[in-house]
Each structure stands twice: as structure tokens, then as C-alpha cells.
Enzyme design. Sequence first.
Site, PDB file in Angstrom:
ATOM      1  N   GLU A   1       0.689  -1.265   0.059  1.00 11.74           N
ATOM      2  CA  GLU A   1       0.055   0.009  -0.016  1.00 11.74           C
ATOM      3  C   GLU A   1       0.881   1.234  -0.019  1.00 11.74           C
ATOM      4  O   GLU A   1       0.745   1.971   0.826  1.00 11.74           O
ATOM      5  CB  GLU A   1      -0.946  -0.034   1.122  1.00 11.74           C
ATOM      6  CG  GLU A   1      -1.789  -1.087   1.113  1.00 11.74           C
ATOM      7  CD  GLU A   1      -3.183  -0.775   2.200  1.00 11.74           C
ATOM      8  OE1 GLU A   1      -3.072   0.167   2.917  1.00 11.74           O
ATOM      9  OE2 GLU A   1      -4.071  -1.536   2.287  1.00 11.74           O
TER      10      GLU A   1
ATOM     11  N   GLU B   1      -5.171  -8.397   1.073  1.00 14.76           N
ATOM     12  CA  GLU B   1      -5.857  -8.066   2.514  1.00 14.76           C
ATOM     13  C   GLU B   1      -7.349  -7.821   1.904  1.00 14.76           C
ATOM     14  O   GLU B   1      -7.920  -7.181   1.193  1.00 14.76           O
ATOM     15  CB  GLU B   1      -5.159  -6.921   2.899  1.00 14.76           C
ATOM     16  CG  GLU B   1      -3.919  -6.956   3.701  1.00 14.76           C
ATOM     17  CD  GLU B   1      -3.177  -5.561   4.091  1.00 14.76           C
ATOM     18  OE1 GLU B   1      -4.074  -4.766   4.618  1.00 14.76           O
ATOM     19  OE2 GLU B   1      -2.211  -5.578   4.278  1.00 14.76           O
TER      20      GLU B   1
HETATM   21  C1  FCB Z   1      -4.155  -1.975   5.600  1.00  9.20           C
HETATM   22  C2  FCB Z   1      -2.846  -2.172   5.875  1.00  9.20           C
HETATM   23  C3  FCB Z   1      -2.647  -3.135   7.185  1.00  9.20           C
HETATM   24  C4  FCB Z   1      -4.007  -2.959   8.187  1.00  9.20           C
HETATM   25  C5  FCB Z   1      -5.278  -3.018   7.596  1.00  9.20           C
HETATM   26  C6  FCB Z   1      -6.323  -2.807   8.569  1.00  9.20           C
HETATM   27  O1  FCB Z   1      -4.356  -0.654   4.996  1.00  9.20           O
HETATM   28  O2  FCB Z   1      -2.105  -2.663   5.016  1.00  9.20           O
HETATM   29  O3  FCB Z   1      -1.604  -3.279   7.700  1.00  9.20           O
HETATM   30  O4  FCB Z   1      -3.766  -1.815   9.025  1.00  9.20           O
HETATM   31  O5  FCB Z   1      -5.232  -1.657   6.700  1.00  9.20           O
END
Ligand code: FCB
Length: 492
Positions: free
Chosen positions: A172, A380
Amino acid sequence: MGISAESLAAKLPADFVLGVATAAFQIEGAVAEDGRGPSGWDAFSHQPGRIVDGSNADVACDHYHRMYEDVELIHALGADSYRFSLSWPRIQPDGRGQVNRKGLDFYDRLLDQLLERGISPMCTIYHWDTPLPLEQAGGWLNRETAYRLADFAAIAAEAFGDRVHRWVTINEPTTVTLNGYGLGLHAPGIPHLFECLPAAHHLLLGHGLSVQALRAANVPGEVGITNVYSPVVPATGSFGNELVVQLYDILFNAMFSDPVLLGRYPQFNPLLAPFLAYFHAIPPEDIALMNLPLDFYGMNYYFPSRIAPGPGPLTGPHARPEGVPEEFLDDPQDLPFHMTGWPGYDRTGFGWPVAPQYLGVALAEMARRYPALPPLYITEGGASFTDVVVEDALTGEPEVPDVKRVDYLGDHINAALEATAPGGPAEGIDLRGYYVWTLMDNFEWAAGFSQRFGLVYVDFAAQKRIPKLSYKWLQSVTSLRSAVEEAPQRLS
Ligand code: FCB
């Protein structure tokens, strides 16, 4: 909504990877042990007022000392893969030069343990914990950091290349750029607003140089990047709103995915030139590096964004990133847009709308924008909710009935499968897997321990792990489906 474990298991393609994800800084603790150096996040989280609950990550989940127990949890879950990140300051305390053998040893043990348990390792090289000396030298605003990251990638490739199945260069870059250097809500904490754009560029350059380093080391594992994606919709139908939607979409999404996947910075309406003029100053050789071919693309999806024009009200539940004290939004008057609420949607603990259908939209937009997209992993996805530990009436054992998280995960995985199925709006995408954020409750950056995202509840005082209902639900999904045909062994 909610889909049963049986129905979901039946829908999952045999080779679809179900994984769990974590990040070093959020779980490891042991910040001053075995030669680890400080990171920008250590410094930031120790500054008064930066973290919502006044906490820091000095101990976090104490994973550094409990790694075997935690891998056992991943194994018992039946996860196919574990996505973790390397702590740069643990391996290279100054961010340059000297390598810390004990730091490497920790990940050696972790990788061996994963492979022994049949879990495929996905390794993120950079998940935000910049070594402090580099942060103090300007961090990602300094082009030099990109070259230091590539050196670190080469160290990682040499040490772990034989065991890592998939490499994620950077996690990210959007969040590092916007929250870290744009708004100052994350480390290093100084709001530069639109002056943060060089950080985006240097992160993408760091990605490209790291791809180059991994390829030069001939790693047998696959190489990719993880970008977060949020579909952006206007709050009103006005022309001004359309314009700021385009601006927000560029800043959050396209600025990071276009250079990587299309080999150019995003095109934009000339009216946005005052904000995005930086794009024109980019040397073409940088873009070529950012655009090096990848084996896979990682996409994180959490929620869609509804954007309205103008700086917006400073108060109210959706005028700023949730869970962050208002005083950290230094001068929001300078921002030409703001986030607004999503009436009619359930919300997570962070206030994010629960909108699985927008994961389908995200995938459809990716398919439309990037016809040559490599195979995609959702690296994620997950949600924070207020979790309560109760005692099971029959057994007396502690339980965490996180029904909302079960629904969130089931609905999102299902939405991704449906969108990418034949005839779906994103059928062109070769979707390979979904990683749940996250294995266990952990240090949620500026929100400290106030937001729990885990499949496993962590009692931080006692460092006790309690698998939640969502863990048991995912466990049934993994045990009901056919096994993933991936040999979890040394690659060379
Ligand atoms: C993302 C991050 C991860 C975590 C989630 C909730 O943006 O990559 O580390 O904080 O959010």
C-alpha cells in the site's frame, strides 16, 4: 447476508489460495532485541498524542517470542498461505550497510516452520517500518530511500529466496504517501498535503528497483506488489463533484496502479493540473522501472469511498479518516474534497461501510482499466468490530462470537468469486486467492489497539490467544474444500 461455510467451500476453485496476512511492526514487538534498530514508526508512536489510545508497538502481540505458537494457529486454521512482512530495521538496523544476522535468523526460523507445516510463504519486503535513520533523512520524500529499499530486497532475496513462494515488494504505497506524508496521520507525521506526491513516486521507484533486484538474484518465487483499491463514487451529481472524484481516484488508486500496470502516470482533466502538475516532471526511465513485468498483482480491498467537493465539515463521523484525532488533520482547508458517509450501510469499528458488492466493482474497474493485468491475489481484506469474550455455557471456555466478521469475510470472498466468474463483470481477471486481514488482533497503526481485525482474539495483557468464531468458520471452510495443489517446499 452471510454465506455458509459449506456453500463457500463448494464454490472455491481447487487451487484458490486462502491465506492470512500480518505485518511485522503490528505483531512482533521485541523492538530493542537482538540488534533491531528503531523504525520511523517506533519514533512516531512514542510521540504523545499520535496513537489514539496512547499505546505503542513495543510488545504488540509479542510474536517475536511466540512465533511457533502463532504458526501453529495458522496451521490449525488450514490456511494455504501466510503473508507476513520483514522488519527492515530488524535485518538492517541503519537501513543501509551492516546486516544483522539475528534478524535474518528469526525469518529463517519462521520460513522453515511454515514450510514444515505445509504453508506457502508470501513475503512482503516493505510494510511501512522504515529504519529511523532513513526516515530522518527524509524518508520517502528522499529519492535515496528507493535505492536503499532495493539493497534490502537484494539481502532478502539472497537470504530467503529459496523458500519464499511469492514476494510483495511494497504494501500500500497509497497509505504511506497519503496518511504518512500527505495528512501526517501516520509516520513520519508531518502533513505535506499535495507536496507529498514525490513520496508516491519514490515508493514506486523503490518497487521497480526491488523487482529488478529480485530478478537479478534469480529468485524462483513469484514477484508482485500490493496496492489498495477503493472504488470512488460522487456524493452529488455536480460537475465539481465529478472533478474531485477523479482527483481522489487518481490520488488513492490510479497514481499507484497506472505506472505499474500501464507504464504511465494517470491522465486527468486539465482543471486538476494545479494539484497534479508533478506528474509532468517524471523521467521516462523511472516509469520503465515501475512498469517492469510482474508475476502477480496484489490488491487490498476494504471499502468504497464516497467523495464530496470542498474541505467539508471537520466534525461528524465521516469527515475524516475514522479513529484519528481531529487535531492531526492539520489544515484540511487546503483539501478540495472530503469523504462523506454511506447512508444505509452497516459499518465496521473504523466506521467503514460494509459493502461487499463494491469489491466486485473494484475488480470490474481493475479489469476495465488494466486489460493486461497479471494473475491477481486479494492480499488483504477484513474488518474491525467490537469483540467481546464470553464464556461458553457448556464448556466454560472463552469464546468470541464475531458473527459480523464471519459475514464480512464470507460475503467478500463470495463477491470476489462471483465478479470474476464467467459472465461476471470482472471475468477477465485471473483471481488466485484471498488473504484475510488478519491472523490476530494487533497494533492497528494510529488506532493502536482500539481496532481488532483478528481471526484470533488477543488478550494483550496476558498475551493469550483466543480463536474467534470467524477463525472456526474459516477452519470449516478450509477443511471442507479440496486441498490446494501447491507443494510447500524449498524452491531450489
Ligand atoms: C491496511 C494495512 C494493514 C492494516 C489494515 C487494516 O491498510 O495494510 O497493515 O492496517 O489496513
